[in-house]
Scaffold this motif. Sequence first.
Motif, PDB file in Angstrom:
ATOM      1  N   ASP A  11       0.864  -1.182   0.000  1.00  0.00           N
ATOM      2  CA  ASP A  11       0.000   0.000   0.000  1.00  0.00           C
ATOM      3  C   ASP A  11       0.900   1.233   0.000  1.00  0.00           C
ATOM      4  O   ASP A  11       1.962   1.229   0.632  1.00  0.00           O
ATOM      5  CB  ASP A  11      -0.914   0.023   1.229  1.00  0.00           C
ATOM      6  CG  ASP A  11      -2.097   0.972   1.046  1.00  0.00           C
ATOM      7  OD1 ASP A  11      -1.876   2.166   0.776  1.00  0.00           O
ATOM      8  OD2 ASP A  11      -3.244   0.492   1.166  1.00  0.00           O
ATOM      9  N   GLU A  13       0.136   4.056   1.329  1.00  0.00           N
ATOM     10  CA  GLU A  13      -0.102   4.848   2.526  1.00  0.00           C
ATOM     11  C   GLU A  13       0.584   4.176   3.712  1.00  0.00           C
ATOM     12  O   GLU A  13       0.199   3.068   4.121  1.00  0.00           O
ATOM     13  CB  GLU A  13      -1.597   4.984   2.812  1.00  0.00           C
ATOM     14  CG  GLU A  13      -2.361   5.729   1.712  1.00  0.00           C
ATOM     15  CD  GLU A  13      -3.855   5.798   2.008  1.00  0.00           C
ATOM     16  OE1 GLU A  13      -4.262   5.312   3.092  1.00  0.00           O
ATOM     17  OE2 GLU A  13      -4.603   6.321   1.166  1.00  0.00           O
ATOM     18  N   PRO A  14       1.619   4.809   4.298  1.00  0.00           N
ATOM     19  CA  PRO A  14       2.379   4.184   5.395  1.00  0.00           C
ATOM     20  C   PRO A  14       1.500   3.805   6.589  1.00  0.00           C
ATOM     21  O   PRO A  14       1.717   2.751   7.193  1.00  0.00           O
ATOM     22  CB  PRO A  14       3.404   5.268   5.772  1.00  0.00           C
ATOM     23  CG  PRO A  14       3.538   6.101   4.531  1.00  0.00           C
ATOM     24  CD  PRO A  14       2.182   6.111   3.897  1.00  0.00           C
ATOM     25  N   VAL A  15       0.509   4.662   6.930  1.00  0.00           N
ATOM     26  CA  VAL A  15      -0.333   4.363   8.101  1.00  0.00           C
ATOM     27  C   VAL A  15      -1.147   3.089   7.863  1.00  0.00           C
ATOM     28  O   VAL A  15      -1.261   2.226   8.737  1.00  0.00           O
ATOM     29  CB  VAL A  15      -1.256   5.562   8.399  1.00  0.00           C
ATOM     30  CG1 VAL A  15      -2.221   5.203   9.541  1.00  0.00           C
ATOM     31  CG2 VAL A  15      -0.434   6.791   8.773  1.00  0.00           C
ATOM     32  N   THR A  16      -1.711   2.983   6.653  1.00  0.00           N
ATOM     33  CA  THR A  16      -2.499   1.789   6.334  1.00  0.00           C
ATOM     34  C   THR A  16      -1.630   0.544   6.370  1.00  0.00           C
ATOM     35  O   THR A  16      -2.025  -0.498   6.908  1.00  0.00           O
ATOM     36  CB  THR A  16      -3.142   1.930   4.949  1.00  0.00           C
ATOM     37  OG1 THR A  16      -3.980   3.098   4.932  1.00  0.00           O
ATOM     38  CG2 THR A  16      -3.977   0.703   4.616  1.00  0.00           C
ATOM     39  N   ARG A  17      -0.399   0.646   5.801  1.00  0.00           N
ATOM     40  CA  ARG A  17       0.501  -0.516   5.816  1.00  0.00           C
ATOM     41  C   ARG A  17       0.795  -0.944   7.239  1.00  0.00           C
ATOM     42  O   ARG A  17       0.772  -2.129   7.562  1.00  0.00           O
ATOM     43  CB  ARG A  17       1.829  -0.175   5.116  1.00  0.00           C
ATOM     44  CG  ARG A  17       1.742  -0.090   3.618  1.00  0.00           C
ATOM     45  CD  ARG A  17       3.112  -0.357   2.964  1.00  0.00           C
ATOM     46  NE  ARG A  17       4.205   0.408   3.530  1.00  0.00           N
ATOM     47  CZ  ARG A  17       4.539   1.653   3.159  1.00  0.00           C
ATOM     48  NH1 ARG A  17       3.832   2.262   2.226  1.00  0.00           N
ATOM     49  NH2 ARG A  17       5.566   2.268   3.711  1.00  0.00           N
ATOM     50  N   LEU A  18       1.072   0.033   8.115  1.00  0.00           N
ATOM     51  CA  LEU A  18       1.413  -0.288   9.496  1.00  0.00           C
ATOM     52  C   LEU A  18       0.245  -0.940  10.220  1.00  0.00           C
ATOM     53  O   LEU A  18       0.416  -1.935  10.935  1.00  0.00           O
ATOM     54  CB  LEU A  18       1.858   0.982  10.223  1.00  0.00           C
ATOM     55  CG  LEU A  18       2.284   0.789  11.680  1.00  0.00           C
ATOM     56  CD1 LEU A  18       3.480  -0.152  11.781  1.00  0.00           C
ATOM     57  CD2 LEU A  18       2.628   2.151  12.317  1.00  0.00           C
ATOM     58  N   MET A  19      -0.977  -0.401  10.021  1.00  0.00           N
ATOM     59  CA  MET A  19      -2.153  -0.949  10.707  1.00  0.00           C
ATOM     60  C   MET A  19      -2.421  -2.392  10.260  1.00  0.00           C
ATOM     61  O   MET A  19      -2.661  -3.276  11.090  1.00  0.00           O
ATOM     62  CB  MET A  19      -3.376  -0.065  10.424  1.00  0.00           C
ATOM     63  CG  MET A  19      -3.329   1.310  11.087  1.00  0.00           C
ATOM     64  SD  MET A  19      -4.749   2.316  10.634  1.00  0.00           S
ATOM     65  CE  MET A  19      -6.102   1.273  11.167  1.00  0.00           C
ATOM     66  N   ARG A  55       0.316  -4.802  11.601  1.00  0.00           N
ATOM     67  CA  ARG A  55       0.152  -5.173  13.013  1.00  0.00           C
ATOM     68  C   ARG A  55      -1.042  -6.102  13.207  1.00  0.00           C
ATOM     69  O   ARG A  55      -1.012  -7.021  14.023  1.00  0.00           O
ATOM     70  CB  ARG A  55      -0.001  -3.908  13.856  1.00  0.00           C
ATOM     71  CG  ARG A  55       1.291  -3.128  13.995  1.00  0.00           C
ATOM     72  CD  ARG A  55       1.120  -1.899  14.877  1.00  0.00           C
ATOM     73  NE  ARG A  55       2.397  -1.214  15.072  1.00  0.00           N
ATOM     74  CZ  ARG A  55       2.514  -0.055  15.725  1.00  0.00           C
ATOM     75  NH1 ARG A  55       1.442   0.536  16.243  1.00  0.00           N
ATOM     76  NH2 ARG A  55       3.719   0.503  15.863  1.00  0.00           N
ATOM     77  N   ASP A  58       6.460  -5.640   3.920  1.00  0.00           N
ATOM     78  CA  ASP A  58       5.596  -4.632   3.300  1.00  0.00           C
ATOM     79  C   ASP A  58       6.339  -3.953   2.158  1.00  0.00           C
ATOM     80  O   ASP A  58       7.554  -3.975   2.066  1.00  0.00           O
ATOM     81  CB  ASP A  58       5.147  -3.600   4.344  1.00  0.00           C
ATOM     82  CG  ASP A  58       6.304  -2.813   4.923  1.00  0.00           C
ATOM     83  OD1 ASP A  58       6.540  -1.699   4.441  1.00  0.00           O
ATOM     84  OD2 ASP A  58       6.987  -3.348   5.853  1.00  0.00           O
ATOM     85  N   SER A  71       5.700  -0.372  -0.770  1.00  0.00           N
ATOM     86  CA  SER A  71       4.929   0.849  -0.962  1.00  0.00           C
ATOM     87  C   SER A  71       4.201   0.901  -2.295  1.00  0.00           C
ATOM     88  O   SER A  71       3.350   1.770  -2.494  1.00  0.00           O
ATOM     89  CB  SER A  71       5.853   2.074  -0.841  1.00  0.00           C
ATOM     90  OG  SER A  71       6.890   1.987  -1.812  1.00  0.00           O
ATOM     91  N   SER A 110      -9.105  -0.470   5.362  1.00  0.00           N
ATOM     92  CA  SER A 110      -9.179  -0.450   6.829  1.00  0.00           C
ATOM     93  C   SER A 110     -10.127  -1.538   7.334  1.00  0.00           C
ATOM     94  O   SER A 110     -11.135  -1.265   8.012  1.00  0.00           O
ATOM     95  CB  SER A 110      -9.641   0.932   7.337  1.00  0.00           C
ATOM     96  OG  SER A 110      -8.786   1.950   6.876  1.00  0.00           O
TER      97      SER A 110
END
Length: 556
Positions: free
Chosen positions: A3, A5-11, A14, A26, A28, A100
Amino acid sequence: MVDDEPVTRLMVKRSLENLGCAPVLDASDGLAAQKVLLEHPEIALVLTDIMMPRMDGLELLRWGRQAVPDVMWIVLSGLETFDSAVTAIRLGAFDFLPKSPHLEEMGVAVRNALERRQLLAERERLHQELQRKVRQLEETSEVLRRDLERAEVIQRALLPRSPPPMEGYCIQAVYRPGQHVGGDLYDVVRLGERHLAFYLADATGHGVTSAMLSVLFKQRLVLVDRATGLALPPAEVLAAVNRSICEAHAAPGLFLTAVFGLLDSSDASLTLASAGHPPVLHARDGRETRLIRRTGPALGLAPDAQFQQERLQLLAGDRILLYTDGLLPSGSERELDLLQQVLAKPLASAQEMMAHLHREAPAVADRDDVTILLIDAHAGASWFDNGAEVPAANAHGALQPEDDVVFHGEADGAAYLALRGRASWMQCDAFHEAALNVLDAARPLVLDLSGCEYMDSTCLGTVHELVARGGVSLTGVGPAVRALFEELSMQQVLAAMRDDLPDAPELHPLGTGGDEATMQRRILRAHEALSALSERNREEFKEVVESLRDEQDGPR
């Protein structure tokens, strides 16, 4: 996880780790994901967004399905890319989730995807294992084929190459194995100045087992008295070899039929003893052919069996014919009459007789062994034809086993079963089972015989059983098959024949495989059914039924 979007990848990363997936890598965008996938071929699952710079999710999926085919794919889709997510599924993605996604929803999709991958991997493993076993079986089959061919060469070495000279007599033999090796065996031996001993034996079954049993018979056969050197009477020869065979094996269902003769040239007499063998024919010009039937039971069933013998006087021009049951596949009186007609032609050779019989009553598809031994009481050339160049797969005019004989189809008011060509015992078990399935479901059954040229006795008995059960009609019965019904007093079957039934629907071949024990039981039941129809049938099939029962029950 792919993905931009870094935030989406992190969520998502986890969330996957919380589900027990580790490690989680992951990227980008699609190009970065290609590099990761090539560096880590162990990756099992990719979750990818669709809208990304440089290379979007659909391009990555197209590439991945070719480059890393074992990877499972889940597409993350927002409302604006829903149609693209559907396209991704068509391209081979396992599932798609909304951007999400909830943990529970992701957990179900991920677990299902990984289980699917495991199932596919297991299927591929089993497929590879199956291919390996098939190759092993093919190799084993080829070894067995070569061994059988060698065994057939060795078995032929047991057969006599040329007849011994006997002034005033012409001796001919024709031997055709049904498979690479068979259970038929014959020999003609000169014993001193006066006597000519000959025998014809037929071991039960087919293939290696019957061949070995015939070898045992030859090995244990004693023709002369060791003390005096004189030829032994035929009844004593059979009694002695029977005891020896019974002592040598105790396996149920193994037996031989045999006929043994001793010709005395000094007085032109012939003494015969028969152990459960088909009748010996004695033809004389101007007189009805005489049948010398069995004088004792088959060999290998009971050690204390008693055998009688018959003495014949041979005149110039007389003919003596011995044969194995493969020559007359159904064993009917009609076929026996045909054999007598052929034998009555004084100049007909053994080869011509066999060819004529196969033209008039071709052998059914059981590929049984066939042997003829012909003794003419007149001077002439003697010879043995052991058929070394005859192809085993079609040694004596038998139908190829892959020929379709049984067909089935469905119409609005009834189920149809059809017999085509020459129907034999090999098709009867599957034919009977298919018919019972229809009748057990309380559906009418039509037997279409419009393409049936001939039925052996097992098929005839099976048809009688089905008709006697009720709910069965016959259509398209030709004159030849109708004559068989009439000859065997099959009145219920004749009454079930209909001329007003509609044409059969589209018919499809019915497989006819089955294990040997089931086939043997079907053959016995069919002959028992025919025997019960009339006293004539009972007498005609008596020996067949007794032999089949003995074969199934083993020695008593």
